[in-house]
Design an enzyme around this catalytic site. Structure first.
Site, PDB file in Angstrom:
ATOM      1  N   ASP A   1       0.815   2.866  -1.544  1.00 45.95           N
ATOM      2  CA  ASP A   1       1.498   2.698  -0.247  1.00 45.95           C
ATOM      3  C   ASP A   1       2.136   4.016   0.178  1.00 45.95           C
ATOM      4  O   ASP A   1       3.008   4.541  -0.516  1.00 45.95           O
ATOM      5  CB  ASP A   1       2.577   1.609  -0.413  1.00 45.95           C
ATOM      6  CG  ASP A   1       3.274   1.266   0.891  1.00 45.95           C
ATOM      7  OD1 ASP A   1       2.977   1.901   1.925  1.00 45.95           O
ATOM      8  OD2 ASP A   1       4.119   0.345   0.873  1.00 45.95           O
TER       9      ASP A   1
ATOM     10  N   GLU B   1       3.631 -10.230  -1.981  1.00 47.36           N
ATOM     11  CA  GLU B   1       4.348  -9.156  -2.670  1.00 47.36           C
ATOM     12  C   GLU B   1       5.613  -9.698  -3.353  1.00 47.36           C
ATOM     13  O   GLU B   1       6.234 -10.635  -2.862  1.00 47.36           O
ATOM     14  CB  GLU B   1       4.730  -8.088  -1.627  1.00 47.36           C
ATOM     15  CG  GLU B   1       5.338  -6.837  -2.211  1.00 47.36           C
ATOM     16  CD  GLU B   1       5.482  -5.739  -1.154  1.00 47.36           C
ATOM     17  OE1 GLU B   1       5.445  -6.055   0.054  1.00 47.36           O
ATOM     18  OE2 GLU B   1       5.631  -4.565  -1.547  1.00 47.36           O
TER      19      GLU B   1
ATOM     20  N   GLU C   1      -2.145   1.485   1.613  1.00 48.53           N
ATOM     21  CA  GLU C   1      -1.253   0.814   2.567  1.00 48.53           C
ATOM     22  C   GLU C   1      -0.533   1.808   3.469  1.00 48.53           C
ATOM     23  O   GLU C   1      -0.024   2.826   2.996  1.00 48.53           O
ATOM     24  CB  GLU C   1      -0.246  -0.015   1.769  1.00 48.53           C
ATOM     25  CG  GLU C   1       0.750  -0.798   2.621  1.00 48.53           C
ATOM     26  CD  GLU C   1       1.554  -1.780   1.768  1.00 48.53           C
ATOM     27  OE1 GLU C   1       0.981  -2.364   0.816  1.00 48.53           O
ATOM     28  OE2 GLU C   1       2.760  -1.947   2.034  1.00 48.53           O
TER      29      GLU C   1
ATOM     30  N   LYS D   1       1.906  -2.298  -7.291  1.00 48.26           N
ATOM     31  CA  LYS D   1       1.764  -1.343  -6.180  1.00 48.26           C
ATOM     32  C   LYS D   1       2.712  -0.174  -6.406  1.00 48.26           C
ATOM     33  O   LYS D   1       3.850  -0.376  -6.827  1.00 48.26           O
ATOM     34  CB  LYS D   1       2.097  -2.027  -4.853  1.00 48.26           C
ATOM     35  CG  LYS D   1       1.831  -1.152  -3.638  1.00 48.26           C
ATOM     36  CD  LYS D   1       1.808  -1.969  -2.357  1.00 48.26           C
ATOM     37  CE  LYS D   1       3.190  -2.197  -1.793  1.00 48.26           C
ATOM     38  NZ  LYS D   1       3.177  -3.127  -0.656  1.00 48.26           N
TER      39      LYS D   1
ATOM     40  N   LYS E   1       4.197   3.729  -4.777  1.00 47.95           N
ATOM     41  CA  LYS E   1       4.382   4.526  -3.570  1.00 47.95           C
ATOM     42  C   LYS E   1       3.777   5.916  -3.745  1.00 47.95           C
ATOM     43  O   LYS E   1       3.779   6.469  -4.860  1.00 47.95           O
ATOM     44  CB  LYS E   1       5.879   4.662  -3.269  1.00 47.95           C
ATOM     45  CG  LYS E   1       6.598   3.340  -3.077  1.00 47.95           C
ATOM     46  CD  LYS E   1       6.161   2.645  -1.806  1.00 47.95           C
ATOM     47  CE  LYS E   1       6.925   1.355  -1.567  1.00 47.95           C
ATOM     48  NZ  LYS E   1       6.607   0.748  -0.279  1.00 47.95           N
TER      49      LYS E   1
ATOM     50  N   HIS F   1       3.768  -8.922   3.775  1.00 51.56           N
ATOM     51  CA  HIS F   1       4.742  -7.933   3.281  1.00 51.56           C
ATOM     52  C   HIS F   1       5.961  -8.668   2.759  1.00 51.56           C
ATOM     53  O   HIS F   1       6.312  -9.747   3.233  1.00 51.56           O
ATOM     54  CB  HIS F   1       5.135  -7.016   4.449  1.00 51.56           C
ATOM     55  CG  HIS F   1       6.265  -6.093   4.157  1.00 51.56           C
ATOM     56  ND1 HIS F   1       7.482  -6.181   4.801  1.00 51.56           N
ATOM     57  CD2 HIS F   1       6.365  -5.058   3.302  1.00 51.56           C
ATOM     58  CE1 HIS F   1       8.275  -5.216   4.367  1.00 51.56           C
ATOM     59  NE2 HIS F   1       7.626  -4.531   3.450  1.00 51.56           N
TER      60      HIS F   1
ATOM     61  N   ASN G   1       3.708   4.414   3.217  1.00 53.08           N
ATOM     62  CA  ASN G   1       4.782   4.166   4.194  1.00 53.08           C
ATOM     63  C   ASN G   1       4.684   5.074   5.423  1.00 53.08           C
ATOM     64  O   ASN G   1       5.673   5.633   5.894  1.00 53.08           O
ATOM     65  CB  ASN G   1       6.155   4.280   3.529  1.00 53.08           C
ATOM     66  CG  ASN G   1       6.420   3.130   2.567  1.00 53.08           C
ATOM     67  OD1 ASN G   1       6.170   3.252   1.364  1.00 53.08           O
ATOM     68  ND2 ASN G   1       6.871   1.998   3.088  1.00 53.08           N
TER      69      ASN G   1
ATOM     70  N   GLU H   1       3.304  -4.383   8.138  1.00 55.23           N
ATOM     71  CA  GLU H   1       4.695  -4.737   7.891  1.00 55.23           C
ATOM     72  C   GLU H   1       5.619  -4.320   9.031  1.00 55.23           C
ATOM     73  O   GLU H   1       6.718  -4.848   9.161  1.00 55.23           O
ATOM     74  CB  GLU H   1       5.178  -4.138   6.563  1.00 55.23           C
ATOM     75  CG  GLU H   1       5.242  -2.623   6.533  1.00 55.23           C
ATOM     76  CD  GLU H   1       5.711  -2.095   5.183  1.00 55.23           C
ATOM     77  OE1 GLU H   1       4.944  -2.206   4.230  1.00 55.23           O
ATOM     78  OE2 GLU H   1       6.845  -1.592   5.098  1.00 55.23           O
TER      79      GLU H   1
HETATM   80 MG    MG Z   1       4.622  -1.220   2.403  1.00 52.92          MG
END
Ligand code: MG
Length: 371
Positions: free
Chosen positions: A203, A327, A229, A172, A174, A305, A205, A255
């Site tokens: 992801d 994860e 995500e 994964k 970011k 998460h 966030n 999460e």
């Molecule tokens: Mg995350």
């Protein structure tokens, strides 16, 4: 068996390479506010939650454990976990001051410590007590190679190394650079380096707004991204539902949700395709289990998460039929008596009695923060 002491603790453990960043945070340490629950039998349970290691905030969590929950636990039989879970959820006046965040994180740490004791009391790893089978194989996907502060070159090298040398079959990364076009370039570079068979997750966030998420999220299908995500702000059910209708890539989140009712809202709004509860925030193992049940009912896969709670969560993931993967971020493995272990992209089955949360004296010595 009776609880005779609830002793809070706080650890700040350094993260990989001195520091990491995603689209919204930069951190150098991982915070572990938690508690030891001591019994008159000599058994001790360990539970904790996960934070960005801000001592003043972490101490609010440990205070909540010692001032609110400890008085309700003393004298109780820790093996009556579900009954105590309800007592701690409904008896104290915490729902007046918060049904998420600090109070729920403290509550989660306590729940995990209670399950740790219950499994130690029968001399079994928690996954076996929960009814899991030694034959179930749990996939680990690696996030520690995908941080936003890594240069494109380091990102690509790290992801490739996790696949070729460490045996992972999913990674994964970011997103959330100031210019989303740079995110697309990074995704393209990683996909081309890891090949078409490895699964790639992305992801944000909660960084993007709805137009950005629709515009750039619609491009993720070009790179066969398994899930997108936390594209939008954590509580935005309607926004995620609109996004889910607008793009082809499935949405993952959870999460920063704190209870089963929040997950139900997203599931019934068709705003999520993968549920990502975190036991250290959503009510411990008991809360995670309820959310995994909800995933089964709605036919939505559950992929917890990390939250640096791989230790206890692995047990629940092994035992619950709604969960297939977990994860992997290895920041605090060296803190535990039986650290989780991944070989060829699969978690090894824990063997020691308990929830795997027993922290070594050396770790308390090295990373303990005085309360
Ligand atoms: Mg995350």
């Amino acid at each position: 068996m009776k609880i005779i002491e609830v002793a809070p603790f706080l650890l700040h453990v350094p993260v990989t390479g001195g520091g990491i960043a995603d689209s919204t945070h930069e951190i150098s340490h991982w915070g572990m506010p938690g508690c030891r629950i001591v019994t008159d039998s000599g058994l001790v349970g360990f539970g904790y939650t996960g934070t960005h290691a801000v001592a003043s905030l972490d101490k609010l969590i440990t205070s909540c454990i010692s001032d609110v929950y400890a008085p309700l636990l003393l004298g109780e039989d820790p093996r009556e976990v579900r009954s105590l879970h309800c007592k701690l959820l409904y008896d104290p006046p915490t729902h007046w001051v918060g049904r998420g965040g600090i109070t729920q994180m403290a509550f989660s740490a306590v729940d995990i410590a209670l399950w740790d004791i219950k499994a130690k009391a029968v001399g079994e790893p928690l996954w076996h007590l929960l009814g899991g089978s030694a034959g179930k194989s749990i996939e680990a996907y690696n996030t520690d190679c995908g941080w936003l502060n890594l240069s494109k070159g380091k990102l690509v090298d790290g992801c490739r190394r996790m696949i070729e040398e460490e045996g992972f079959s999913a990674v994964k990364m970011k997103v959330g650079k100031p210019d989303p076009k740079e995110d697309l370039e990074r995704i393209e570079a990683v996909r081309s380096a890891i090949g078409s068979k490895v699964r790639l997750m992305v992801d944000a966030n909660a960084k993007w707004d709805l137009p950005t998420a629709i515009q750039y999220g619609s491009r993720l299908a070009d790179f066969d991204v398994t899930w997108f995500e936390e594209p939008l702000w954590h509580d935005d059910v309607r926004g995620h539902a609109k996004l889910a209708k607008a793009i082809d890539t499935p949405i993952a989140l959870g999460e920063l949700l704190y209870n089963r009712h929040q997950f139900l809202e997203f599931a019934t709004a068709e705003a999520v395709h993968y549920l990502q509860p975190d036991a250290s925030r959503c009510g411990g193992i008991t809360g995670l289990w309820e959310i995994a049940d909800l995933g089964l009912v709605h036919n939505i896969p559950v992929s917890p998460h990390h939250g640096d709670m791989m230790q206890a969560q692995l047990h629940a993931v092994i035992a619950h039929s709604g969960c297939e993967q977990l994860e992997f971020i290895p920041w605090t493995l060296h803190c535990f008596e039986e650290p989780v272990c991944v070989k060829d992209g699969r978690y090894r089955m824990p063997e020691q009695p308990g929830a795997g949360t027993t922290i070594t004296p050396d770790c308390f010595e090295k990373y303990g923060i005085s309360l």
